[in-house]
Write an enzyme that holds these catalytic residues in place. Structure first.
Site, PDB file in Angstrom:
ATOM      1  N   HIS A 164       0.590  -1.168   0.177  1.00  0.00           N
ATOM      2  CA  HIS A 164      -0.003   0.142   0.048  1.00  0.00           C
ATOM      3  C   HIS A 164       0.834   1.284   0.115  1.00  0.00           C
ATOM      4  CE1 HIS A 164      -3.930  -2.068   0.662  1.00  0.00           C
ATOM      5  NE2 HIS A 164      -3.118  -3.179   1.290  1.00  0.00           N
ATOM      6  N   ARG A 310       3.370   9.121  16.057  1.00  0.00           N
ATOM      7  CA  ARG A 310       4.650   9.049  16.303  1.00  0.00           C
ATOM      8  C   ARG A 310       5.332  10.066  16.919  1.00  0.00           C
ATOM      9  NH1 ARG A 310       8.192   6.471  12.045  1.00  0.00           N
ATOM     10  NH2 ARG A 310       8.987   5.396  13.848  1.00  0.00           N
ATOM     11  N   ASP A 371       3.709   9.322  -2.160  1.00  0.00           N
ATOM     12  CA  ASP A 371       2.574   8.651  -1.668  1.00  0.00           C
ATOM     13  C   ASP A 371       1.980   7.397  -2.397  1.00  0.00           C
ATOM     14  OD1 ASP A 371       0.621   8.223   0.696  1.00  0.00           O
ATOM     15  OD2 ASP A 371      -0.357  10.382   0.576  1.00  0.00           O
ATOM     16  N   VAL A 376      -7.364  10.607   0.636  1.00  0.00           N
ATOM     17  CA  VAL A 376      -8.057  11.807   0.995  1.00  0.00           C
ATOM     18  C   VAL A 376      -8.512  12.643  -0.354  1.00  0.00           C
ATOM     19  CG1 VAL A 376      -7.816  14.148   1.937  1.00  0.00           C
ATOM     20  CG2 VAL A 376      -6.893  12.059   3.090  1.00  0.00           C
ATOM     21  N   TYR A 498      23.528 -28.974 -23.696  1.00  0.00           N
ATOM     22  CA  TYR A 498      24.674 -28.916 -22.659  1.00  0.00           C
ATOM     23  C   TYR A 498      24.455 -27.767 -21.714  1.00  0.00           C
ATOM     24  CZ  TYR A 498      29.182 -28.615 -20.183  1.00  0.00           C
ATOM     25  OH  TYR A 498      29.812 -28.878 -19.358  1.00  0.00           O
TER      26      TYR A 498
END
Length: 723
Positions: A164, A310, A371, A376, A498
């Site tokens: 994603h 975060r 992205d 959005v 071969y």
């Protein structure tokens, strides 16, 4: 009954502990909506981390029991797992690398070890419930190793993988010390999906250059399996957003917000806090607009939603501080008693409020620096039920490949983004409605449900294509039949190519000499039947390597013949080599342009080798030379053949098939076997009688009756025949 198992890092629910009891809050994400049509059916289920560190055994049992009712199964991760595997390798190594932010890549061995261990945890959780022929669909960058782990445990399972986020170019992926293991992990899948053709192209390039796996039309030959790589742009639940925009709740919120803001044009930006989203650049573009165009003061505002993410990571803390400073400076510089330029919210919003924001905004400013898709912008377009609004979209978002009626911008070009805002603010109503209408028609058609259906249809198609190959694969009953017929035959003959058949390919062709094992196999075979080595090799090399063997040798695709009871080679086909000088000059030109390439001259042909050439460059030069030689060949009655890392030009009437036919003429053989690995051997296969056994080494399309995996398997087969 076969079932489908969806696997992702997170389950489509969030686990929360309230008053000593576990509660599950359903995800509103598009993926959860789309995949609901799969995992809620029959015995299907979804496996993933429930979103909380549950380390107490009794609590784990309780959570698993509750999730079972929702058709889900948990993978429990410890706090250390989350820190090292998720926050660490997934988000501090893969995320910055795959989004082209190389300055943020963290090369921690401890992160990698945790990543391997957690992928194994997911594998174990799947194996606890999976049957050998189930379908398993793995999602995203946190689980890149999982497809191959599953393949090794469940070789007959149908395994799919979808990424994603973007897939970076070879120049980025090669920076990671674990690049080979990551790519090998992904290639365990039958179908590998990306949002865009660019991502797919980057992946195929990396697989070719790092793993040495070639591809044709999006199909990789991985060991004895065919793997398809394709692009599947992900959609949204269009009707959900269109209907929400017209709901009473949304309309009420919209009126309330509009009353507070007054009569002005609104820009909406919604992002998770991340350096890939280009938020500071967007703010600077808006600042530039306000600085240059006073006529927009009091008439234009930006609603900026930044969802926390975060917050304890240094780079994210720094980004948050930069955004706060930029917004504060603009608002303090331009605000009046009844107008604020930027309405900044550092938090998430309920669905109805987001719907109101989309619906009431005149312009959506979606300008990520990189992205995978970005939903959005699609949600904004679907929410414009009056078909009046403008989307400004970054070229670096996967969605830009579909939403071509948006105003597309380079997010790094501040002046261009500023101008795009001006163009959007001044665009005529008819053009606004035409653009939105066109994008809505596309999004309505390619929604999340269509995305799931197309992906699953493609997976079925790939498995059918694999079975076409597998139906020709040598199996135990066939080997037993072949060995039985061989042993009962009175006049058997075996034709052996071969290179690529009896031995693997080497960087230096001279290094591919027969080892002791092979010489013993050929010697035993020659004691029980007539053995014909039919090769593209020159007669000197072939004669030297098999000097003491009782075998017939046909060299250079049929030009020379040496019987086992003869001292000298005899010319098997008359050839005119007057064409060589012109062709050699062209080949030498390409040698000069291609470091590592060289020319091999045979009696009847010229061969351009590029095995030592840098991956990618060799293919490029070969294609150029192929086109050049094709044009020249028509004037000389010549044939251009593409082999394994070689390009050979020769007379079309000289080929292995003609030589093999001539060799067998006048003798009634009651067992015939022909083994070869490339297009030059197709002539041999075509020339064989109908009741012959013709086997192509590798899993390419072939005129042969059967396929065999590789030279190792060829040796096993020949050993069985003579044991």
């Amino acid at each position: 009954m076969n079932k489908t198992i969806i696997v992702s890092n997170r389950l489509p629910v969030s686990l929360q502990l309230k008053s000593g009891k576990f509660e599950f809050k359903a995800s509103a994400g598009g993926l959860a909506t789309g995949l609901g049509s799969i995992y809620k059916q029959g015995e299907n289920l979804w496996i993933g981390w429930p979103g909380n560190a549950v380390e107490d055994r009794q609590q784990q049992v309780e959570v698993a029991d509750e999730l079972k009712k929702l058709k889900m199964a948990p993978v429990f991760l410890s706090k250390e797992d989350i820190e090292l595997y998720y926050e660490g390798f997934s988000n501090e190594t893969i995320w910055p690398a795959f989004h082209y932010f190389t300055q943020y890549i963290n090369y921690e061995d401890a992160y990698w070890e945790a990543y391997c261990a957690v992928n194994k945890k997911f594998c174990d959780a799947i194996l606890a419930v999976a049957e050998p022929t189930d379908t398993i669909w793995v999602h995203d960058y946190q689980l890149l190793l999982l497809p191959m782990m599953l393949r090794e445990a469940l070789p007959d399972a149908t395994i799919a993988f979808f990424q994603h986020i973007p897939f970076p170019s070879y120049e980025i992926i090669r920076m990671l010390p674990w690049r080979k293991q990551l790519l090998e992990g992904m290639v365990g899948a039958d179908l590998i999906g990306f949002h865009t053709y660019d991502d797919m192209r980057h992946f195929l390039s990396a697989v070719g250059r790092i793993l040495g796996l070639s591809n044709e039309s999006g199909y990789i030959q991985a060991d004895h399996r065919l793997v398809n790589v394709d692009s599947f742009p992900m959609g949204i639940d269009y009707d959900k957003f269109a209907q929400a925009a017209l709901s009473k709740k949304t309309l009420s919120k919209k009126k309330k917000f509009k009353d507070q803001l007054g009569d002005q044009k609104l820009l909406i930006t919604i992002d998770r806090l991340d350096y890939s989203k280009g938020i500071p650049q967007r703010i600077r573009a808006f600042d530039k607009l306000l600085e240059e165009r006073e006529d927009f003061h009091g008439k234009v505002s930006m609603i900026m939603v930044v969802v926390p993410s975060r917050a304890k990571v240094q780079s994210y803390m720094k980004l948050k501080k930069e955004i706060d400073t930029l917004v504060g400076r603009i608002n303090s510089k331009y605000s009046t008693l009844n107008w604020v330029p930027i309405h900044y919210f550092y938090r998430g919003f309920p669905f109805e409020e987001l719907s109101a924001f989309y619906s009431m905004s005149d312009i959506a400013l979606v300008t990520p620096l990189r992205d995978g898709m970005n939903l959005v912008c699609k949600e904004f377009v679907a929410s414009k039920t009056d078909q009046d609004g403008v989307l400004i979209l970054s070229e670096m978002a996967g969605a830009s490949k579909e939403l071509v009626d948006a105003i597309l911008v380079n997010p790094n070009d501040i002046l261009a983004v500023k101008q795009a805002i001006i163009d959007a603010l001044t665009m005529e109503e008819a053009e606004r409605k035409s653009r939105i209408g066109s994008m809505q028609a596309s999004l309505r058609r390619y929604d999340i449900f269509q995305w799931v259906d197309v992906f699953m249809d493609r997976l079925t198609h790939v498995k059918q294509k694999q079975q076409e190959f597998q139906s020709k694969a040598i199996d135990k009953p066939l080997i037993e039949e072949m060995v039985g017929r061989f042993r009962n035959a009175k006049r058997p003959i075996v034709f052996l190519d071969y290179d690529g058949t009896l031995v693997g390919f080497k960087t230096n062709p001279g290094d591919a000499y027969p080892d002791q094992e092979l010489l013993q196999i050929v010697d035993k075979l020659a004691s029980k039947c007539e053995v014909v080595l039919i090769s593209g090799r020159d007669k000197e090399t072939l004669g030297k390597w098999f000097e003491k063997q009782r075998v017939e040798m046909i060299a250079e695709h049929g030009v020379w013949l040496k019987k086992s009871d003869q001292e000298d080679w005899e010319l098997y086909a008359n050839v005119d080599d007057g064409w060589k000088e012109d062709i050699r000059q062209v080949m030498e030109y390409y040698v000069l342009r291609t470091p590592g390439a060289f020319i091999e001259e045979k009696h009847h042909s010229l061969v351009w080798h590029y095995r030592k050439v840098e991956s990618g460059l060799g293919d490029l030069r070969m294609r150029e030379l192929f086109s050049h030689l094709k044009y020249m060949a028509s004037g000389h009655n010549l044939q251009v053949l593409e082999g394994n890392m070689v390009l050979e030009i020769k007379r079309p009437d000289i080929n292995k098939g003609r030589a093999a036919t001539a060799f067998m003429r006048g003798t009634a053989y009651d067992f015939i076997l022909a083994l070869g690995d490339d297009w030059t051997d197709e002539d041999t296969f075509k020339a064989m009688p109908k009741d012959s056994y013709t086997i192509r080494v590798g899993y390419d399309y072939t005129q042969a009756n059967y396929n065999i995996k590789n030279p190792t398997e060829v040796r096993k087969l020949l050993s069985l025949m003579v044991s």
